[in-house]
Design a protein around this motif. Structure first.
Motif, mmCIF file in Angstrom:
data_model
loop_
_atom_site.group_PDB
_atom_site.id
_atom_site.type_symbol
_atom_site.label_atom_id
_atom_site.label_comp_id
_atom_site.label_asym_id
_atom_site.label_seq_id
_atom_site.Cartn_x
_atom_site.Cartn_y
_atom_site.Cartn_z
ATOM 1 N N VAL A 21 34.749 74.153 41.835
ATOM 2 C CA VAL A 21 35.147 73.239 42.909
ATOM 3 C C VAL A 21 34.057 73.170 43.972
ATOM 4 O O VAL A 21 33.745 72.091 44.493
ATOM 5 C CB VAL A 21 36.500 73.681 43.511
ATOM 6 C CG1 VAL A 21 36.794 72.959 44.805
ATOM 7 C CG2 VAL A 21 37.615 73.446 42.510
ATOM 8 N N TYR A 22 33.456 74.284 44.281
ATOM 9 C CA TYR A 22 32.376 74.304 45.261
ATOM 10 C C TYR A 22 31.184 73.484 44.767
ATOM 11 O O TYR A 22 30.573 72.725 45.523
ATOM 12 C CB TYR A 22 31.952 75.743 45.534
ATOM 13 C CG TYR A 22 31.003 75.889 46.687
ATOM 14 C CD1 TYR A 22 29.632 75.910 46.487
ATOM 15 C CD2 TYR A 22 31.473 75.999 47.988
ATOM 16 C CE1 TYR A 22 28.754 76.035 47.548
ATOM 17 C CE2 TYR A 22 30.607 76.128 49.053
ATOM 18 C CZ TYR A 22 29.252 76.146 48.830
ATOM 19 O OH TYR A 22 28.403 76.255 49.891
ATOM 20 N N ILE A 23 30.858 73.608 43.493
ATOM 21 C CA ILE A 23 29.746 72.842 42.918
ATOM 22 C C ILE A 23 30.065 71.354 42.930
ATOM 23 O O ILE A 23 29.208 70.527 43.276
ATOM 24 C CB ILE A 23 29.428 73.349 41.495
ATOM 25 C CG1 ILE A 23 28.779 74.731 41.573
ATOM 26 C CG2 ILE A 23 28.534 72.369 40.746
ATOM 27 C CD1 ILE A 23 28.654 75.437 40.238
ATOM 28 N N ALA A 24 31.297 70.977 42.563
ATOM 29 C CA ALA A 24 31.687 69.564 42.576
ATOM 30 C C ALA A 24 31.609 68.995 43.987
ATOM 31 O O ALA A 24 31.129 67.869 44.181
ATOM 32 C CB ALA A 24 33.096 69.409 42.009
ATOM 33 N N ALA A 25 32.070 69.751 44.964
ATOM 34 C CA ALA A 25 32.015 69.284 46.348
ATOM 35 C C ALA A 25 30.578 69.206 46.860
ATOM 36 O O ALA A 25 30.263 68.361 47.694
ATOM 37 C CB ALA A 25 32.841 70.195 47.243
ATOM 38 N N SER A 26 29.711 70.069 46.355
ATOM 39 C CA SER A 26 28.310 70.044 46.792
ATOM 40 C C SER A 26 27.532 68.912 46.140
ATOM 41 O O SER A 26 26.638 68.335 46.762
ATOM 42 C CB SER A 26 27.637 71.370 46.450
ATOM 43 O OG SER A 26 28.229 72.420 47.172
ATOM 44 N N LEU A 27 27.845 68.604 44.902
ATOM 45 C CA LEU A 27 27.132 67.538 44.211
ATOM 46 C C LEU A 27 27.568 66.145 44.653
ATOM 47 O O LEU A 27 26.762 65.203 44.651
ATOM 48 C CB LEU A 27 27.325 67.671 42.699
ATOM 49 C CG LEU A 27 26.641 68.853 42.027
ATOM 50 C CD1 LEU A 27 27.004 68.907 40.549
ATOM 51 C CD2 LEU A 27 25.132 68.769 42.205
#
Length: 97
Positions: A21-27
């Motif tokens: 989720v953190y990666i999706a929000a960062s991308l």
């Protein structure tokens, strides 16, 4: 090793969900795609944790000669329950707020 993975399975899924989720929000910051990815990842993680929790429930209920087995099932069940709450909190907060 298999017993450790069983006992910590829910917590490992929680960790993987948090990072995904953190990666999706960062991308995709501020985009609807991030919300949809988060929702999808949350649903997948909840299904996996539910499956692990069901297995832990079965192990916890099974009484046998081995005294460690029900204890291990209880630990896995509590880890799955805690993980489900944490996954819901992180996932739905990211989607709706």
């Amino acid at each position: 090793m298999r017993q450790w993975l069983f006992a910590l399975g829910g917590l490992l899924v929680w960790t993987a969900h948090f990072f995904a989720v953190y990666i999706a929000a960062s991308l995709f910051p501020g985009e609807p795609l991030a919300s949809w990815l988060t929702l999808g990842l949350t649903l997948v993680a909840l299904v996996v944790v539910g499956w692990l929790g069901l297995g832990a429930w079965r192990v916890w209920e099974a009484r046998g000669e081995d005294e460690l087995r029900p204890w291990l099932g209880g630990i896995a069940l509590m880890g799955a329950a805690l993980s489900a709450i944490a996954i819901l909190y992180a996932g739905l907060t990211a989607v709706f707020f």
